[in-house]
Design a protein around this motif. Structure first.
Motif, PDB file in Angstrom:
ATOM      1  N   ASN A 245      -3.739   9.825  -7.440  1.00  0.00           N
ATOM      2  CA  ASN A 245      -3.907   9.627  -5.995  1.00  0.00           C
ATOM      3  C   ASN A 245      -5.339   9.965  -5.633  1.00  0.00           C
ATOM      4  O   ASN A 245      -5.858  11.003  -6.058  1.00  0.00           O
ATOM      5  CB  ASN A 245      -2.996  10.560  -5.198  1.00  0.00           C
ATOM      6  CG  ASN A 245      -1.535  10.373  -5.482  1.00  0.00           C
ATOM      7  OD1 ASN A 245      -1.106  10.544  -6.620  1.00  0.00           O
ATOM      8  ND2 ASN A 245      -0.752  10.061  -4.464  1.00  0.00           N
ATOM      9  N   ILE A 246      -6.105   9.140  -4.916  1.00  0.00           N
ATOM     10  CA  ILE A 246      -5.604   7.968  -4.221  1.00  0.00           C
ATOM     11  C   ILE A 246      -6.285   6.683  -4.740  1.00  0.00           C
ATOM     12  O   ILE A 246      -6.589   5.766  -3.968  1.00  0.00           O
ATOM     13  CB  ILE A 246      -5.810   8.107  -2.708  1.00  0.00           C
ATOM     14  CG1 ILE A 246      -7.294   8.259  -2.399  1.00  0.00           C
ATOM     15  CG2 ILE A 246      -5.051   9.276  -2.145  1.00  0.00           C
ATOM     16  CD1 ILE A 246      -7.652   8.152  -0.908  1.00  0.00           C
ATOM     17  N   HIS A 247      -6.506   6.649  -6.060  1.00  0.00           N
ATOM     18  CA  HIS A 247      -7.117   5.465  -6.678  1.00  0.00           C
ATOM     19  C   HIS A 247      -6.143   4.274  -6.599  1.00  0.00           C
ATOM     20  O   HIS A 247      -4.941   4.448  -6.722  1.00  0.00           O
ATOM     21  CB  HIS A 247      -7.442   5.790  -8.144  1.00  0.00           C
ATOM     22  CG  HIS A 247      -8.344   4.787  -8.808  1.00  0.00           C
ATOM     23  ND1 HIS A 247      -7.899   3.544  -9.214  1.00  0.00           N
ATOM     24  CD2 HIS A 247      -9.652   4.856  -9.154  1.00  0.00           C
ATOM     25  CE1 HIS A 247      -8.896   2.892  -9.774  1.00  0.00           C
ATOM     26  NE2 HIS A 247      -9.972   3.653  -9.747  1.00  0.00           N
ATOM     27  N   HIS A 248      -6.693   3.087  -6.398  1.00  0.00           N
ATOM     28  CA  HIS A 248      -5.852   1.891  -6.428  1.00  0.00           C
ATOM     29  C   HIS A 248      -5.245   1.704  -7.820  1.00  0.00           C
ATOM     30  O   HIS A 248      -5.834   2.139  -8.797  1.00  0.00           O
ATOM     31  CB  HIS A 248      -6.681   0.659  -6.040  1.00  0.00           C
ATOM     32  CG  HIS A 248      -7.867   0.410  -6.938  1.00  0.00           C
ATOM     33  ND1 HIS A 248      -9.086   1.031  -6.749  1.00  0.00           N
ATOM     34  CD2 HIS A 248      -8.008  -0.362  -8.048  1.00  0.00           C
ATOM     35  CE1 HIS A 248      -9.934   0.634  -7.684  1.00  0.00           C
ATOM     36  NE2 HIS A 248      -9.302  -0.200  -8.499  1.00  0.00           N
ATOM     37  N   PRO A 249      -4.080   1.082  -7.954  1.00  0.00           N
ATOM     38  CA  PRO A 249      -3.227   0.528  -6.889  1.00  0.00           C
ATOM     39  C   PRO A 249      -2.540   1.632  -6.084  1.00  0.00           C
ATOM     40  O   PRO A 249      -2.270   2.714  -6.612  1.00  0.00           O
ATOM     41  CB  PRO A 249      -2.191  -0.293  -7.670  1.00  0.00           C
ATOM     42  CG  PRO A 249      -2.067   0.413  -8.974  1.00  0.00           C
ATOM     43  CD  PRO A 249      -3.458   0.899  -9.286  1.00  0.00           C
ATOM     44  N   GLN A 261      -0.548   6.563   9.640  1.00  0.00           N
ATOM     45  CA  GLN A 261      -0.902   5.582  10.669  1.00  0.00           C
ATOM     46  C   GLN A 261      -1.960   4.594  10.167  1.00  0.00           C
ATOM     47  O   GLN A 261      -2.597   3.895  10.959  1.00  0.00           O
ATOM     48  CB  GLN A 261      -1.430   6.296  11.912  1.00  0.00           C
ATOM     49  CG  GLN A 261      -0.378   7.120  12.642  1.00  0.00           C
ATOM     50  CD  GLN A 261      -0.128   8.468  11.996  1.00  0.00           C
ATOM     51  OE1 GLN A 261      -1.051   9.245  11.772  1.00  0.00           O
ATOM     52  NE2 GLN A 261       1.123   8.747  11.683  1.00  0.00           N
ATOM     53  N   CYS A 262      -2.120   4.505   8.828  1.00  0.00           N
ATOM     54  CA  CYS A 262      -3.105   3.550   8.292  1.00  0.00           C
ATOM     55  C   CYS A 262      -2.624   2.932   6.987  1.00  0.00           C
ATOM     56  O   CYS A 262      -3.403   2.709   6.061  1.00  0.00           O
ATOM     57  CB  CYS A 262      -4.477   4.203   8.126  1.00  0.00           C
ATOM     58  SG  CYS A 262      -4.505   5.714   7.158  1.00  0.00           S
ATOM     59  N   GLY A 263      -1.327   2.664   6.911  1.00  0.00           N
ATOM     60  CA  GLY A 263      -0.788   1.893   5.810  1.00  0.00           C
ATOM     61  C   GLY A 263      -0.679   2.655   4.501  1.00  0.00           C
ATOM     62  O   GLY A 263      -0.635   3.895   4.467  1.00  0.00           O
ATOM     63  N   ALA A 264      -0.638   1.886   3.403  1.00  0.00           N
ATOM     64  CA  ALA A 264      -0.436   2.459   2.071  1.00  0.00           C
ATOM     65  C   ALA A 264      -1.540   3.437   1.701  1.00  0.00           C
ATOM     66  O   ALA A 264      -1.306   4.390   0.935  1.00  0.00           O
ATOM     67  CB  ALA A 264      -0.341   1.342   1.032  1.00  0.00           C
ATOM     68  N   TYR A 265      -2.740   3.212   2.209  1.00  0.00           N
ATOM     69  CA  TYR A 265      -3.850   4.130   1.928  1.00  0.00           C
ATOM     70  C   TYR A 265      -3.491   5.544   2.386  1.00  0.00           C
ATOM     71  O   TYR A 265      -3.560   6.504   1.617  1.00  0.00           O
ATOM     72  CB  TYR A 265      -5.116   3.637   2.636  1.00  0.00           C
ATOM     73  CG  TYR A 265      -6.375   4.380   2.249  1.00  0.00           C
ATOM     74  CD1 TYR A 265      -7.262   3.845   1.322  1.00  0.00           C
ATOM     75  CD2 TYR A 265      -6.697   5.614   2.816  1.00  0.00           C
ATOM     76  CE1 TYR A 265      -8.417   4.508   0.960  1.00  0.00           C
ATOM     77  CE2 TYR A 265      -7.841   6.294   2.458  1.00  0.00           C
ATOM     78  CZ  TYR A 265      -8.703   5.736   1.535  1.00  0.00           C
ATOM     79  OH  TYR A 265      -9.846   6.415   1.166  1.00  0.00           O
ATOM     80  N   GLY A 266      -3.101   5.666   3.638  1.00  0.00           N
ATOM     81  CA  GLY A 266      -2.746   6.975   4.173  1.00  0.00           C
ATOM     82  C   GLY A 266      -1.478   7.540   3.561  1.00  0.00           C
ATOM     83  O   GLY A 266      -1.360   8.750   3.344  1.00  0.00           O
ATOM     84  N   ASP A 267      -0.519   6.661   3.242  1.00  0.00           N
ATOM     85  CA  ASP A 267       0.710   7.123   2.605  1.00  0.00           C
ATOM     86  C   ASP A 267       0.420   7.770   1.259  1.00  0.00           C
ATOM     87  O   ASP A 267       1.054   8.770   0.889  1.00  0.00           O
ATOM     88  CB  ASP A 267       1.669   5.946   2.396  1.00  0.00           C
ATOM     89  CG  ASP A 267       2.076   5.265   3.694  1.00  0.00           C
ATOM     90  OD1 ASP A 267       1.848   5.849   4.775  1.00  0.00           O
ATOM     91  OD2 ASP A 267       2.613   4.141   3.621  1.00  0.00           O
ATOM     92  N   PHE A 268      -0.531   7.204   0.530  1.00  0.00           N
ATOM     93  CA  PHE A 268      -0.902   7.742  -0.779  1.00  0.00           C
ATOM     94  C   PHE A 268      -1.560   9.111  -0.628  1.00  0.00           C
ATOM     95  O   PHE A 268      -1.380   9.997  -1.459  1.00  0.00           O
ATOM     96  CB  PHE A 268      -1.835   6.760  -1.486  1.00  0.00           C
ATOM     97  CG  PHE A 268      -1.649   6.672  -2.982  1.00  0.00           C
ATOM     98  CD1 PHE A 268      -0.466   7.049  -3.589  1.00  0.00           C
ATOM     99  CD2 PHE A 268      -2.673   6.191  -3.785  1.00  0.00           C
ATOM    100  CE1 PHE A 268      -0.296   6.949  -4.969  1.00  0.00           C
ATOM    101  CE2 PHE A 268      -2.521   6.086  -5.162  1.00  0.00           C
ATOM    102  CZ  PHE A 268      -1.328   6.462  -5.754  1.00  0.00           C
ATOM    103  N   VAL A 269      -2.327   9.283   0.452  1.00  0.00           N
ATOM    104  CA  VAL A 269      -2.901  10.602   0.733  1.00  0.00           C
ATOM    105  C   VAL A 269      -1.793  11.598   1.070  1.00  0.00           C
ATOM    106  O   VAL A 269      -1.837  12.762   0.655  1.00  0.00           O
ATOM    107  CB  VAL A 269      -3.932  10.538   1.878  1.00  0.00           C
ATOM    108  CG1 VAL A 269      -4.501  11.929   2.177  1.00  0.00           C
ATOM    109  CG2 VAL A 269      -5.068   9.576   1.551  1.00  0.00           C
ATOM    110  N   HIS A 270      -0.798  11.162   1.802  1.00  0.00           N
ATOM    111  CA  HIS A 270       0.331  12.045   2.124  1.00  0.00           C
ATOM    112  C   HIS A 270       1.024  12.525   0.857  1.00  0.00           C
ATOM    113  O   HIS A 270       1.420  13.696   0.757  1.00  0.00           O
ATOM    114  CB  HIS A 270       1.320  11.324   3.031  1.00  0.00           C
ATOM    115  CG  HIS A 270       0.880  11.249   4.466  1.00  0.00           C
ATOM    116  ND1 HIS A 270       1.647  10.703   5.463  1.00  0.00           N
ATOM    117  CD2 HIS A 270      -0.260  11.677   5.078  1.00  0.00           C
ATOM    118  CE1 HIS A 270       1.012  10.789   6.622  1.00  0.00           C
ATOM    119  NE2 HIS A 270      -0.156  11.372   6.407  1.00  0.00           N
ATOM    120  N   GLU A 271       1.190  11.629  -0.118  1.00  0.00           N
ATOM    121  CA  GLU A 271       1.789  12.055  -1.379  1.00  0.00           C
ATOM    122  C   GLU A 271       0.886  13.062  -2.087  1.00  0.00           C
ATOM    123  O   GLU A 271       1.368  14.055  -2.651  1.00  0.00           O
ATOM    124  CB  GLU A 271       2.029  10.855  -2.289  1.00  0.00           C
ATOM    125  CG  GLU A 271       2.707  11.243  -3.599  1.00  0.00           C
ATOM    126  CD  GLU A 271       2.998  10.055  -4.479  1.00  0.00           C
ATOM    127  OE1 GLU A 271       4.180   9.837  -4.811  1.00  0.00           O
ATOM    128  OE2 GLU A 271       2.031   9.332  -4.845  1.00  0.00           O
TER     129      GLU A 271
END
Length: 529
Positions: A245-249, A261-271
């Motif tokens: 986290n938080i490297h793509h994919p 509130q900013c899609g998969a990018y922010g969700d990955f930070v939450h994880e």
């Protein structure tokens, strides 16, 4: 043996701790986490309560830097305390890359291991394996163990590049000897996802590939970390957790999807924030049970990347690198100024912050001082222990070499100044809508101001070098190179001296289109062979 020397008895007790008091150390190095990706650094579309708690209970650094704006070089610098340019390392390493850290070179792992620590690295490795092109059906040695980590559970390269398997203590997890992993060919078992490449580069190894679930990597690395922590006895331990986290994919577990509130990018930070909370809680509980303090350091390998998912987050109002200019791979501040938080109850002042200059290459010398040793000779690392403890007002580091993906952009930080010896940041340069969006071209969409740039292009009459006053212009809006010619001359001499110290060895790492590969030099590397 690595070149490590004990301090004198008196000096030892003046600045560090006895062997019985040596703290457990947890270093969490996130991947591609930008300066603005954490709420305690200004994010509003993302919530990171566990990381914020570290800052509230510890010390937040606002002028901390990775050794490079690129993943593999950054990790080399963090591990060895040496600028990666000295070994001609500029870009990410592939699956066919040999181990780039010499096995007789001191690292943060070997330093602590030789002082009696149990050491582990869990997560992304990305520093090469074996002495040649790795055969993933055989022991992957030399590797983490040979550079100071007694236990390893790693993603061999990166979560966007093959092979998509785990390796534990040098062996691919779950590998069936009757179904070997091969380069090329079929069948291919890697899952194809957006912003993930190389899914057909390896064939075979069905069971090993099935154990690698992109949407459970964060959970798996957290589980392995907790398992290892809970196995520790009364000896001090060092855990180096290198998250994917938080490297793509962007593959957050299902329970984190849709939470920001900013899609998969922010969700990955939450994880990522959840991982931090779980690991810190377990480490502190184990330390309490064993009568040891716990030192936690949280940081990132480089700045945020404006990839396709990053662009969606930007459109949603999130600013990956806060008010900084630039992104991953480039020498502008956004590429290498990163979150850096230190928590050590009773030692590091809680709720404090500092804007003094620090670098991740300083961890080697800092750890050495903490355990009563001197840093190895011939490194670029300096101890920041007094800075960690809040003992000094003035910065311990006076200057810093700043590295990007381009050898044309070996840059210098000194006091409030950042000097770049070429136009642009030397990173990605594609326009908006491309996976490699960045640099000058990106400004046409982000609308960030820079006096050298107009409509996403470097002005014809703009200076060919850059000088910024970061104290008064953190966003690098105004190039002051023409107003301070003597300072430019002085800093260019620093660049020239460093350029001459690039090792006369083949260049290491991928260089993005448009960036210059490092020249070959006759000077030998400072890193021992």
């Amino acid at each position: 043996m690595k070149s490590i020397q004990l301090l004198s008895f008196g000096f030892f007790f003046a600045v560090s701790v006895s062997a019985k008091q040596a703290p457990n150390i947890v270093l969490i190095n996130a991947d591609d986490l930008g300066y603005g990706d954490v709420s305690c650094y200004g994010a509003s579309k993302i919530q990171t309560p566990n990381i914020d708690r570290l800052a509230a209970d510890g010390r937040r650094f606002t002028d901390a830097h990775s050794s490079s704006a690129v993943c593999s070089p950054s990790r080399f610098g963090l591990m060895t305390g040496i600028y990666p340019s000295r070994v001609n390392l500029w870009g990410p390493l592939g699956s066919d890359q040999h181990l780039v850290i010499p096995t007789d070179q001191a690292t943060i792992g070997s330093l602590l291991q030789e002082a009696g620590y149990r050491t582990a690295i869990i997560g992304k490795w990305h520093l090469g394996l074996t002495q040649g092109v790795a055969d993933y059906n055989k022991p992957l040695v030399p590797g983490p163990k040979e550079v100071g980590f007694g236990y390893s559970f790693i993603v061999p390269t990166v979560n966007s590049g093959p092979p998509f398997v785990f390796a534990e203590n040098g062996l691919v997890v779950g590998l069936d000897p009757n179904d070997p992993i091969k380069r090329g060919g079929k069948p291919n078992y890697a899952k194809k996802l957006p912003e993930k490449g190389g899914d057909k580069r390896f064939s075979g190894g069905k069971k090993a590939h099935e154990l690698y679930d992109d949407f459970r990597i964060g959970t798996k690395l957290a589980e392995q970390s907790l398992k290892w922590i809970n196995m520790q006895d009364d000896k001090p331990f060092f855990l180096c957790l290198m998250t994917t986290n938080i490297h793509h994919p962007f593959t957050p577990a299902e329970r984190f999807q849709g939470t920001s509130q900013c899609g998969a990018y922010g969700d990955f930070v939450h994880e990522l924030d959840w991982i931090v909370g779980e690991v810190v809680k377990a480490a502190e509980a184990r330390g309490k049970a064993n009568g040891r303090e716990t030192l936690v350091i949280f940081t990132s390998d480089n700045g945020g990347m404006l990839n396709m998912t990053g662009q969606k987050a930007w459109t949603a109002g999130h600013r990956l690198n806060g008010d900084l200019l630039g992104y991953k791979f480039g020498a502008w501040e956004g590429g290498h100024r990163v979150p850096f938080i230190v928590k050590w109850p009773g030692k590091v002042p809680a709720g404090s912050e500092t804007n003094n200059l620090v670098s991740q290459i300083d961890l080697l010398a800092t750890f050495a001082e903490i355990i009563g040793q001197t840093a190895p000779t011939g490194v670029d690392s300096i101890s920041q222990l007094d800075e960690f403890l809040g003992r000094n007002e003035k910065p311990l580091r006076k200057d810093l070499i700043v590295l990007s993906n381009s050898s044309n952009h070996i840059s210098v930080r000194t006091k409030k100044w950042l000097y770049l010896p070429a136009p642009g940041p030397g990173g990605f340069s594609a326009k908006w809508g491309h996976h490699l969006t960045g640099g000058v071209a990106a400004l046409a969409h982000t609308k960030q101001a820079n006096s050298n740039v107009e409509k996403g292009q470097w002005k014809a009459d703009a200076p060919r070098v850059q000088l910024y006053d970061l104290e008064n212009d953190l966003g690098q809006s105004t190039n002051l190179a023409r107003k301070h010619p003597e300072l430019v001359k002085q800093l260019q001499q620093t660049v020239d001296r460093h350029r001459k110290q690039i090792a006369d060895v083949p260049r290491l790492g991928w260089v993005a289109p448009g960036n210059k590969a490092a020249p070959q030099r006759k000077k030998k590397s400072r890193v021992k062979k």
